[in-house]
Scaffold this motif. Structure first.
Motif, PDB file in Angstrom:
ATOM      1  N   TYR A 111      -1.965   0.910   7.730  1.00  0.00           N
ATOM      2  CA  TYR A 111      -2.720   2.134   7.994  1.00  0.00           C
ATOM      3  C   TYR A 111      -1.754   3.203   8.483  1.00  0.00           C
ATOM      4  O   TYR A 111      -0.628   2.912   8.906  1.00  0.00           O
ATOM      5  N   GLY A 112      -2.164   4.460   8.391  1.00  0.00           N
ATOM      6  CA  GLY A 112      -1.324   5.550   8.888  1.00  0.00           C
ATOM      7  C   GLY A 112      -0.109   5.848   8.034  1.00  0.00           C
ATOM      8  O   GLY A 112       0.796   6.560   8.479  1.00  0.00           O
ATOM      9  N   ALA A 113      -0.069   5.356   6.792  1.00  0.00           N
ATOM     10  CA  ALA A 113       1.051   5.653   5.898  1.00  0.00           C
ATOM     11  C   ALA A 113       0.916   7.071   5.347  1.00  0.00           C
ATOM     12  O   ALA A 113      -0.173   7.654   5.341  1.00  0.00           O
ATOM     13  N   GLU A 114       2.016   7.621   4.864  1.00  0.00           N
ATOM     14  CA  GLU A 114       2.026   8.983   4.321  1.00  0.00           C
ATOM     15  C   GLU A 114       2.828   9.029   3.033  1.00  0.00           C
ATOM     16  O   GLU A 114       3.676   8.171   2.785  1.00  0.00           O
ATOM     17  N   SER A 122       5.362   6.166   2.664  1.00  0.00           N
ATOM     18  CA  SER A 122       6.307   5.943   3.749  1.00  0.00           C
ATOM     19  C   SER A 122       5.589   5.483   5.015  1.00  0.00           C
ATOM     20  O   SER A 122       4.535   6.010   5.369  1.00  0.00           O
ATOM     21  N   PHE A 123       6.179   4.500   5.714  1.00  0.00           N
ATOM     22  CA  PHE A 123       5.574   4.008   6.959  1.00  0.00           C
ATOM     23  C   PHE A 123       6.580   3.175   7.739  1.00  0.00           C
ATOM     24  O   PHE A 123       7.637   2.787   7.225  1.00  0.00           O
ATOM     25  N   SER A 124       6.221   2.905   8.990  1.00  0.00           N
ATOM     26  CA  SER A 124       6.999   2.033   9.866  1.00  0.00           C
ATOM     27  C   SER A 124       6.331   0.667   9.939  1.00  0.00           C
ATOM     28  O   SER A 124       5.109   0.582  10.103  1.00  0.00           O
ATOM     29  N   VAL A 125       7.108  -0.390   9.808  1.00  0.00           N
ATOM     30  CA  VAL A 125       6.540  -1.742   9.897  1.00  0.00           C
ATOM     31  C   VAL A 125       5.911  -1.969  11.270  1.00  0.00           C
ATOM     32  O   VAL A 125       4.785  -2.454  11.387  1.00  0.00           O
ATOM     33  N   LYS A 126       6.613  -1.586  12.338  1.00  0.00           N
ATOM     34  CA  LYS A 126       6.125  -1.837  13.696  1.00  0.00           C
ATOM     35  C   LYS A 126       4.895  -0.997  14.029  1.00  0.00           C
ATOM     36  O   LYS A 126       3.966  -1.476  14.677  1.00  0.00           O
ATOM     37  N   LYS A 127       4.882   0.272  13.604  1.00  0.00           N
ATOM     38  CA  LYS A 127       3.805   1.179  13.991  1.00  0.00           C
ATOM     39  C   LYS A 127       2.593   1.110  13.065  1.00  0.00           C
ATOM     40  O   LYS A 127       1.469   1.361  13.509  1.00  0.00           O
ATOM     41  N   ASN A 128       2.793   0.787  11.796  1.00  0.00           N
ATOM     42  CA  ASN A 128       1.736   0.992  10.813  1.00  0.00           C
ATOM     43  C   ASN A 128       1.247  -0.259  10.095  1.00  0.00           C
ATOM     44  O   ASN A 128       0.320  -0.167   9.286  1.00  0.00           O
ATOM     45  N   ASN A 161      -3.105   6.816  -4.263  1.00  0.00           N
ATOM     46  CA  ASN A 161      -3.170   5.451  -3.730  1.00  0.00           C
ATOM     47  C   ASN A 161      -3.585   5.406  -2.268  1.00  0.00           C
ATOM     48  O   ASN A 161      -3.972   4.343  -1.762  1.00  0.00           O
ATOM     49  N   LEU A 162      -3.485   6.545  -1.552  1.00  0.00           N
ATOM     50  CA  LEU A 162      -3.759   6.579  -0.116  1.00  0.00           C
ATOM     51  C   LEU A 162      -5.048   7.326   0.182  1.00  0.00           C
ATOM     52  O   LEU A 162      -5.318   8.372  -0.422  1.00  0.00           O
ATOM     53  N   ASN A 163      -5.842   6.806   1.139  1.00  0.00           N
ATOM     54  CA  ASN A 163      -6.955   7.598   1.648  1.00  0.00           C
ATOM     55  C   ASN A 163      -6.474   8.387   2.869  1.00  0.00           C
ATOM     56  O   ASN A 163      -5.305   8.312   3.257  1.00  0.00           O
ATOM     57  N   ASN A 164      -7.374   9.144   3.492  1.00  0.00           N
ATOM     58  CA  ASN A 164      -6.938  10.003   4.601  1.00  0.00           C
ATOM     59  C   ASN A 164      -6.721   9.246   5.898  1.00  0.00           C
ATOM     60  O   ASN A 164      -6.377   9.848   6.921  1.00  0.00           O
ATOM     61  N   ALA A 165      -6.884   7.925   5.880  1.00  0.00           N
ATOM     62  CA  ALA A 165      -6.492   7.099   7.024  1.00  0.00           C
ATOM     63  C   ALA A 165      -5.142   6.439   6.786  1.00  0.00           C
ATOM     64  O   ALA A 165      -4.678   5.652   7.604  1.00  0.00           O
TER      65      ALA A 165
END
Length: 461
Positions: A111-114, A122-128, A161-165
């Motif tokens: 979640y929280g990817a951009e 793009s995302f962080s493994v630890k955060k997302n 591929n991404l929703n707004n979450a």
């Protein structure tokens, strides 16, 4: 009739029998009801609402998500005509606040990817990523915490591929997918299962009235016009609501995502005052502010939100001592809607009080031409000045087809920079905006030799 309001409160753990399936919901008797907890009553038995894991997004934001695997079975069912029970030392309560979440199906534990400037996810493994999901377990062994997803089953990813979450959509329950991605500068592959069921913030309401009972609890009922769906109650936990009586219809055929409201503005208009602010052109650091007479209300009683005109994103405006504000890093041109609850509070003003546009700043510009396609091109400029803030300078790199990329300030080097992993041949315009207390030097594009390594690695369970 339902009306919208925010959610506050904290969660409680579900009650389990000892030495049983941890995903088995257990009924309790009325004598075992605990104070300050919410239950769904079925006959003579009570079932505590369930709090799954979720992110920490703001309560009104569609970025707010919760996820489940087998633990969904801990969420009690509530049918029309039944009740919500709540035990308390108080004989009456304020209106009951509930949020509705829509069912988004199954996805990777992410979640929280951009979408980044190169079109990768793009995302962080630890955060997302969700730690105990298949994605969280597998990517924890990747070469870097910074992941840029390139393709899913050999199909390049896009913003669709991404929703707004920031969750990846269109996946099937527990299906395995072949992913290619960059972990830092390393190119890697992995096979990952879509094993998480997601719920995403949808709508919010209030139930106006509670009734006393002789059995030691207050009771609430969902209104007749409430839609079937997943509901969070006072931030304490979820229940599944069906707008028909138990046994009357098939739960599998219930539409859990049928909208109650037709727009964000319609939702907020149900319970709040609305004001509008016009931003005539794209503006940096725009401060939106509502001032009001508290008139006996506390900060916790005041709910203020801002709705953006382009994508209907909702921003919370924290209220403090008669003033509610929110600052947007970039406010696009258009009409913004500001909402304030309660409806009877006296509003003194609602406006955009500050911000600056590109017209207010000096622009230094250079054009660089790449004669061939190349990888890892660093666009940069030196910042010279003694008394300036990071927000006092900003810049863009624009390709000849109009595609624009935002530069970032590097605290260590004192430069504005943008690293393009893959740069097509052609003309690039570098524009640096700043104020008079800042000078710009050495605007340039140069290959970054620190990113020449390339390694393909396969990660599997």
């Amino acid at each position: 009739m339902l009306s919208i309001i925010s959610i506050t409160g904290c969660g409680h753990k579900a009650i389990f029998k000892e030495k049983t399936d941890p995903n088995e919901i257990v009924p309790i008797d009325v004598k075992d009801i605990e104070p300050d907890m919410y239950y769904i009553k079925n006959g003579t038995k009570f079932y505590v609402v369930y709090q799954p894991k979720g992110n920490s997004a703001s309560q009104y934001s569609p970025e707010s998500v919760y996820w489940m695997q087998k633990d969904e079975s801990l969420m009690p069912d509530y049918y029309r005509g039944e009740i919500i029970a709540y035990a308390s030392e108080n004989s009456s309560l304020k209106p009951l606040q509930i949020q509705r979440y829509k069912y988004n199906g199954y996805s990777f534990g992410l979640y929280g990817a951009e979408i980044d400037d190169d079109g990768y996810i793009s995302f962080s493994v630890k955060k997302n990523t969700i730690e105990d999901s298949d994605m969280g377990k597998i990517l924890s062994r990747a070469k870097s915490d910074t992941i840029r997803l390139v393709s899913i089953d050999d199909k390049p990813v896009t913003k669709k591929n991404l929703n707004n979450a920031g969750c990846i959509t269109g996946l099937k329950k527990n299906k395995e997918y072949h992913l290619t991605f960059y972990a830092g500068t390393y190119y890697q592959t992995a096979t990952i299962k879509a094993d998480e069921k997601f719920l995403q913030y949808y709508e919010a309401y209030v139930i106006e009235k509670a009734e006393n009972t002789k059995n030691g609890y207050l009771k609430f009922s969902m209104p007749d016009d409430a839609k079937s769906g997943y509901y969070m109650i006072e931030g304490a936990g979820f229940f599944k609501y069906y707008n028909f009586k138990r046994g009357e219809k098939s739960e599998a055929k219930a539409d859990m995502n049928d909208a109650f409201y037709t727009s964000q503005n319609e939702q907020f208009a149900q319970y709040s005052q609305q004001y509008f602010a016009l931003v005539s052109e794209d503006t940096k650091d725009a401060v939106f502010q509502i001032t009001y007479d508290t008139n006996g209300y506390t900060d916790n009683d005041i709910i203020c939100t801002l709705i953006a005109p382009d994508d209907q994103t909702v921003y919370e405006m924290p209220a403090l001592n008669g003033v509610a504000t929110v600052t947007l890093d970039k406010a696009v041109a258009g009409r913004y809607t500001m909402n304030i609850y309660p409806k009877d509070i006296k509003v003194e003003n609602a406006e955009v009080i500050s911000g600056y546009t590109q017209k207010d700043a000096i622009c230094d510009k250079e054009t660089e031409t790449l004669k061939k396609d190349d990888s890892f091109i660093m666009f940069s400029a030196d910042i010279v000045g003694d008394d300036y803030k990071e927000d006092d300078v900003w810049g863009t790199v624009t390709y000849e087809d109009g595609t624009s990329y935002e530069m970032e300030y590097d605290h260590d080097t004192g430069k504005m920079e943008y690293l393009m992993d893959y740069a097509k041949k052609g003309k690039y315009t570098i524009e640096i905006y700043h104020y008079e207390n800042i000078a710009i030097q050495n605007i340039r594009a140069k290959k970054d030799e620190s990113h020449t390594s390339h390694e393909v690695i396969n990660i599997e369970e």
